[in-house]
Design a protein around this motif. Sequence first.
Motif, PDB file in Angstrom:
ATOM      1  N   SER A   1       1.489   6.368  -4.957  1.00 38.66           N
ATOM      2  CA  SER A   1       0.964   7.633  -4.455  1.00 38.66           C
ATOM      3  C   SER A   1       0.016   7.368  -3.284  1.00 38.66           C
ATOM      4  O   SER A   1      -0.797   6.443  -3.329  1.00 38.66           O
ATOM      5  N   PHE A   2       0.146   8.200  -2.243  1.00 41.25           N
ATOM      6  CA  PHE A   2      -0.657   8.060  -1.038  1.00 41.25           C
ATOM      7  C   PHE A   2      -1.310   9.395  -0.694  1.00 41.25           C
ATOM      8  O   PHE A   2      -0.679  10.440  -0.794  1.00 41.25           O
ATOM      9  N   ASN A   3      -2.565   9.343  -0.246  1.00 39.98           N
ATOM     10  CA  ASN A   3      -3.261  10.548   0.193  1.00 39.98           C
ATOM     11  C   ASN A   3      -2.701  10.955   1.557  1.00 39.98           C
ATOM     12  O   ASN A   3      -2.672  10.153   2.484  1.00 39.98           O
ATOM     13  N   LEU A   4      -2.259  12.193   1.669  1.00 36.16           N
ATOM     14  CA  LEU A   4      -1.686  12.673   2.925  1.00 36.16           C
ATOM     15  C   LEU A   4      -2.723  12.824   4.023  1.00 36.16           C
ATOM     16  O   LEU A   4      -2.392  12.787   5.204  1.00 36.16           O
ATOM     17  N   LYS A   5      -3.990  12.985   3.671  1.00 41.23           N
ATOM     18  CA  LYS A   5      -5.045  13.175   4.668  1.00 41.23           C
ATOM     19  C   LYS A   5      -5.345  11.895   5.440  1.00 41.23           C
ATOM     20  O   LYS A   5      -5.537  11.917   6.649  1.00 41.23           O
ATOM     21  N   ASP A   6      -5.403  10.767   4.723  1.00 42.09           N
ATOM     22  CA  ASP A   6      -5.805   9.520   5.382  1.00 42.09           C
ATOM     23  C   ASP A   6      -4.830   8.360   5.161  1.00 42.09           C
ATOM     24  O   ASP A   6      -5.038   7.272   5.686  1.00 42.09           O
ATOM     25  N   GLY A   7      -3.772   8.563   4.376  1.00 42.32           N
ATOM     26  CA  GLY A   7      -2.769   7.528   4.152  1.00 42.32           C
ATOM     27  C   GLY A   7      -3.140   6.476   3.129  1.00 42.32           C
ATOM     28  O   GLY A   7      -2.353   5.575   2.847  1.00 42.32           O
ATOM     29  N   LYS A   8      -4.328   6.582   2.551  1.00 43.37           N
ATOM     30  CA  LYS A   8      -4.774   5.552   1.600  1.00 43.37           C
ATOM     31  C   LYS A   8      -3.991   5.606   0.299  1.00 43.37           C
ATOM     32  O   LYS A   8      -3.590   6.670  -0.163  1.00 43.37           O
ATOM     33  N   VAL A   9      -3.794   4.426  -0.277  1.00 41.34           N
ATOM     34  CA  VAL A   9      -3.112   4.317  -1.565  1.00 41.34           C
ATOM     35  C   VAL A   9      -3.994   4.942  -2.636  1.00 41.34           C
ATOM     36  O   VAL A   9      -5.161   4.586  -2.786  1.00 41.34           O
ATOM     37  N   VAL A  10      -3.436   5.888  -3.379  1.00 39.27           N
ATOM     38  CA  VAL A  10      -4.138   6.512  -4.504  1.00 39.27           C
ATOM     39  C   VAL A  10      -3.838   5.729  -5.762  1.00 39.27           C
ATOM     40  O   VAL A  10      -4.721   5.435  -6.557  1.00 39.27           O
ATOM     41  N   SER A  11      -2.568   5.384  -5.944  1.00 43.17           N
ATOM     42  CA  SER A  11      -2.167   4.524  -7.066  1.00 43.17           C
ATOM     43  C   SER A  11      -0.956   3.711  -6.646  1.00 43.17           C
ATOM     44  O   SER A  11      -0.085   4.202  -5.917  1.00 43.17           O
ATOM     45  N   GLY A  12      -0.926   2.476  -7.110  1.00 42.76           N
ATOM     46  CA  GLY A  12       0.170   1.577  -6.773  1.00 42.76           C
ATOM     47  C   GLY A  12       1.415   1.892  -7.586  1.00 42.76           C
ATOM     48  O   GLY A  12       1.409   2.758  -8.461  1.00 42.76           O
ATOM     49  N   PRO A  13       2.493   1.178  -7.308  1.00 44.49           N
ATOM     50  CA  PRO A  13       3.743   1.407  -8.024  1.00 44.49           C
ATOM     51  C   PRO A  13       3.626   1.046  -9.503  1.00 44.49           C
ATOM     52  O   PRO A  13       2.931   0.083  -9.857  1.00 44.49           O
ATOM     53  N   GLU A  14       4.299   1.831 -10.345  1.00 44.36           N
ATOM     54  CA  GLU A  14       4.284   1.561 -11.789  1.00 44.36           C
ATOM     55  C   GLU A  14       4.845   0.173 -12.078  1.00 44.36           C
ATOM     56  O   GLU A  14       5.849  -0.227 -11.493  1.00 44.36           O
ATOM     57  N   GLY A  15       4.197  -0.544 -12.971  1.00 46.54           N
ATOM     58  CA  GLY A  15       4.668  -1.851 -13.391  1.00 46.54           C
ATOM     59  C   GLY A  15       4.380  -2.971 -12.414  1.00 46.54           C
ATOM     60  O   GLY A  15       4.816  -4.096 -12.622  1.00 46.54           O
ATOM     61  N   GLU A  16       3.653  -2.702 -11.345  1.00 46.66           N
ATOM     62  CA  GLU A  16       3.321  -3.722 -10.346  1.00 46.66           C
ATOM     63  C   GLU A  16       1.805  -3.863 -10.283  1.00 46.66           C
ATOM     64  O   GLU A  16       1.076  -2.895 -10.428  1.00 46.66           O
ATOM     65  N   SER A  17       1.343  -5.074 -10.028  1.00 47.38           N
ATOM     66  CA  SER A  17      -0.100  -5.279 -10.034  1.00 47.38           C
ATOM     67  C   SER A  17      -0.690  -5.583  -8.658  1.00 47.38           C
ATOM     68  O   SER A  17      -1.872  -5.413  -8.446  1.00 47.38           O
ATOM     69  N   GLY A  18       0.125  -6.006  -7.706  1.00 50.13           N
ATOM     70  CA  GLY A  18      -0.410  -6.368  -6.402  1.00 50.13           C
ATOM     71  C   GLY A  18      -0.704  -5.167  -5.528  1.00 50.13           C
ATOM     72  O   GLY A  18      -0.137  -4.091  -5.722  1.00 50.13           O
ATOM     73  N   PRO A  19      -1.604  -5.337  -4.559  1.00 49.66           N
ATOM     74  CA  PRO A  19      -1.940  -4.230  -3.663  1.00 49.66           C
ATOM     75  C   PRO A  19      -0.785  -3.942  -2.692  1.00 49.66           C
ATOM     76  O   PRO A  19       0.016  -4.819  -2.382  1.00 49.66           O
ATOM     77  N   ILE A  20      -0.716  -2.707  -2.234  1.00 53.74           N
ATOM     78  CA  ILE A  20       0.234  -2.332  -1.194  1.00 53.74           C
ATOM     79  C   ILE A  20      -0.546  -1.728  -0.034  1.00 53.74           C
ATOM     80  O   ILE A  20      -1.698  -1.325  -0.195  1.00 53.74           O
ATOM     81  N   LYS A  21       0.075  -1.684   1.120  1.00 56.67           N
ATOM     82  CA  LYS A  21      -0.586  -1.185   2.323  1.00 56.67           C
ATOM     83  C   LYS A  21      -0.680   0.340   2.325  1.00 56.67           C
ATOM     84  O   LYS A  21       0.158   1.020   1.743  1.00 56.67           O
ATOM     85  N   ASN A  22      -1.679   0.839   3.013  1.00 51.62           N
ATOM     86  CA  ASN A  22      -1.818   2.271   3.253  1.00 51.62           C
ATOM     87  C   ASN A  22      -0.730   2.725   4.229  1.00 51.62           C
ATOM     88  O   ASN A  22      -0.156   1.918   4.959  1.00 51.62           O
ATOM     89  N   LEU A  23      -0.486   4.025   4.261  1.00 48.26           N
ATOM     90  CA  LEU A  23       0.413   4.612   5.248  1.00 48.26           C
ATOM     91  C   LEU A  23      -0.345   4.864   6.536  1.00 48.26           C
ATOM     92  O   LEU A  23      -1.546   5.140   6.515  1.00 48.26           O
ATOM     93  N   ASN A  24       0.336   4.801   7.656  1.00 46.88           N
ATOM     94  CA  ASN A  24      -0.239   5.278   8.909  1.00 46.88           C
ATOM     95  C   ASN A  24      -0.146   6.793   8.896  1.00 46.88           C
ATOM     96  O   ASN A  24       0.865   7.357   8.460  1.00 46.88           O
ATOM     97  N   VAL A  25      -1.191   7.460   9.332  1.00 49.39           N
ATOM     98  CA  VAL A  25      -1.175   8.916   9.477  1.00 49.39           C
ATOM     99  C   VAL A  25      -1.397   9.247  10.947  1.00 49.39           C
ATOM    100  O   VAL A  25      -1.982   8.464  11.695  1.00 49.39           O
ATOM    101  N   TYR A  26      -0.936  10.426  11.347  1.00 47.36           N
ATOM    102  CA  TYR A  26      -0.948  10.805  12.749  1.00 47.36           C
ATOM    103  C   TYR A  26      -1.643  12.152  12.929  1.00 47.36           C
ATOM    104  O   TYR A  26      -1.528  13.024  12.073  1.00 47.36           O
ATOM    105  N   ASN A  27      -2.346  12.292  14.047  1.00 44.65           N
ATOM    106  CA  ASN A  27      -2.976  13.567  14.377  1.00 44.65           C
ATOM    107  C   ASN A  27      -1.896  14.613  14.599  1.00 44.65           C
ATOM    108  O   ASN A  27      -0.848  14.315  15.179  1.00 44.65           O
ATOM    109  N   THR A  28      -2.172  15.817  14.122  1.00 42.73           N
ATOM    110  CA  THR A  28      -1.221  16.911  14.282  1.00 42.73           C
ATOM    111  C   THR A  28      -1.940  18.140  14.821  1.00 42.73           C
ATOM    112  O   THR A  28      -3.159  18.263  14.717  1.00 42.73           O
ATOM    113  N   LYS A  29      -1.142  19.037  15.383  1.00 37.28           N
ATOM    114  CA  LYS A  29      -1.648  20.342  15.787  1.00 37.28           C
ATOM    115  C   LYS A  29      -0.464  21.298  15.831  1.00 37.28           C
ATOM    116  O   LYS A  29       0.693  20.882  15.877  1.00 37.28           O
ATOM    117  N   VAL A  30      -0.768  22.575  15.765  1.00 36.58           N
ATOM    118  CA  VAL A  30       0.249  23.612  15.940  1.00 36.58           C
ATOM    119  C   VAL A  30      -0.103  24.350  17.214  1.00 36.58           C
ATOM    120  O   VAL A  30      -1.215  24.868  17.365  1.00 36.58           O
TER     121      VAL A  30
END
Length: 105
Positions: A67-96
Amino acid sequence: MWETLFKGKELDDNTIRDVTVGGVPLLVAKVNGKIYVSDLYCTHEQTSLSEGFIEGCNIVCSAHFASFNLKDGKVVSGPEGESGPIKNLNVYNTKVEDGMIMVEL
């Protein structure tokens, strides 16, 4: 550089969509009226997050439920059954602008 994605009214609230702009695959999410854009692929096993689901303001991967936070891309929780860290997502500035969703790449 700002790139136009699609009309804002094409995306319902609490939904996700994938789009490729300038060769960059992106996930577009609308949560409580706000637009978020991030990398399309989960950093765990490169599963498309457009196959996942929104939970609060997080995107949850359908493969192993990372699970990743859509606001900042940070990992909220890692994959089930795995113990190692994973990278955050890149997030991009948006506008309408003029009803069009735009992203800064």
